[in-house]
Design a protein around this motif. Structure first.
Motif, short mmCIF file in Angstrom:
data_model
loop_
_atom_site.label_atom_id
_atom_site.label_comp_id
_atom_site.label_asym_id
_atom_site.label_seq_id
_atom_site.Cartn_x
_atom_site.Cartn_y
_atom_site.Cartn_z
N UNK A 1 -1.41 2.75 -4.44
CA UNK A 1 -2.02 3.79 -4.43
C UNK A 1 -3.19 4.13 -3.45
N UNK A 2 -3.35 5.34 -2.93
CA UNK A 2 -4.69 5.46 -2.24
C UNK A 2 -5.89 5.44 -3.39
N UNK A 3 -6.80 3.87 -2.85
CA UNK A 3 -7.90 4.45 -3.82
C UNK A 3 -8.88 4.76 -3.24
N UNK A 4 -10.12 4.98 -3.47
CA UNK A 4 -11.74 4.98 -3.10
C UNK A 4 -12.02 3.66 -2.67
N UNK A 5 -13.05 3.04 -1.95
CA UNK A 5 -13.70 2.17 -2.04
C UNK A 5 -15.36 3.26 -1.70
N UNK A 6 -15.91 1.89 -2.42
CA UNK A 6 -18.29 2.34 -2.59
C UNK A 6 -18.35 1.18 -2.00
N UNK B 1 -3.62 1.25 -0.40
CA UNK B 1 -3.22 -0.32 -1.03
C UNK B 1 -2.44 -0.98 -0.70
N UNK B 2 -1.93 -2.16 0.02
CA UNK B 2 -0.41 -2.17 0.34
C UNK B 2 0.25 -3.09 -0.63
N UNK B 3 1.07 -3.56 -0.11
CA UNK B 3 1.91 -4.15 -0.61
C UNK B 3 1.17 -5.71 -1.89
N UNK B 4 0.53 -7.03 -1.28
CA UNK B 4 0.41 -8.02 -1.85
C UNK B 4 -1.20 -7.69 -2.25
N UNK B 5 -1.61 -6.45 -2.69
CA UNK B 5 -2.54 -5.59 -3.10
C UNK B 5 -4.40 -6.06 -2.21
N UNK B 6 -3.63 -5.71 -0.97
CA UNK B 6 -4.63 -5.81 -0.16
C UNK B 6 -5.15 -4.62 0.05
N UNK B 7 -6.51 -4.35 1.09
CA UNK B 7 -7.24 -3.45 2.02
C UNK B 7 -7.95 -3.76 2.80
N UNK B 8 -8.09 -2.96 4.31
CA UNK B 8 -8.57 -3.46 5.73
C UNK B 8 -9.73 -2.25 5.34
N UNK B 9 -11.10 -3.16 5.53
CA UNK B 9 -12.07 -2.31 5.87
C UNK B 9 -12.17 -2.51 7.46
N UNK B 10 -12.67 -2.17 8.65
CA UNK B 10 -12.20 -2.94 9.65
C UNK B 10 -11.83 -3.14 10.02
#
Length: 110
Positions: A65-70, A43-52
Motif C-alpha cells: 500500500x502507498x502510505x503517508x509518513x509524517x 510499503x515493501x513486501x517485508x513491511x519496510x519503507x525507506x526515508x533517504x
C-alpha cells in the motif's frame, strides 16, 4: 502606528478588521504535528519503507500500500504512518544487524 504602503492601514488596524474571520484552535491541540513533513511511500513486501538512506518497519498489514509518513525531519524521533488519512501506528528503525542474524532468508529489502 504608521499606515502600510500597499494597504493604506496600520498592521494593528488590519488585524482588528480581520479579527472576526480568524479561526481559533483548541487549547489542547498539539501544534508540532501540524508542521511535520509528509511524504508518500509504498510499503515493501517485508513491511519496510525507506526515508533517504534509512529503512523503517511498519505494520505488515500495510504491505504493497502507498502510505503517508509524517515526521519532523530535524529529529526523526517519531514517524507516524497513515493509510488514507487514518493513523496506523509508528514506523520503527530497522535493526539491520539483528536482521542479518535471522535464520533463513527473511531479510528486509535493502
Amino acid at each position: 502606528m504608521r499606515a502600510h504602503g500597499s494597504t493604506g492601514v496600520s498592521p494593528q488596524q488590519r488585524f482588528v478588521q480581520a479579527a472576526g474571520t480568524l479561526r481559533h484552535i483548541d487549547a489542547g491541540l498539539e501544534l508540532e504535528p501540524l508542521f511535520f513533513t509528509r511524504i508518500k511511500r509504498t510499503v515493501r513486501k517485508y513491511g519496510t519503507v525507506r526515508i533517504d538512506a534509512s529503512l523503517y518497519e511498519v505494520d505488515l498489514s500495510l504491505r504493497a500500500l502507498e502510505v503517508e509518513l509524517r515526521f519532523d525531519p530535524d529529529s526523526m524521533s517519531r514517524i507516524e504512518v497513515y493509510d488514507r488519512g487514518k493513523a496506523c501506528g509508528l514506523a520503527r528503525p530497522v535493526d539491520l544487524h539483528l536482521n542479518s542474524q535471522l535464520e533463513g532468508s527473511q531479510h528486509y529489502d535493502h
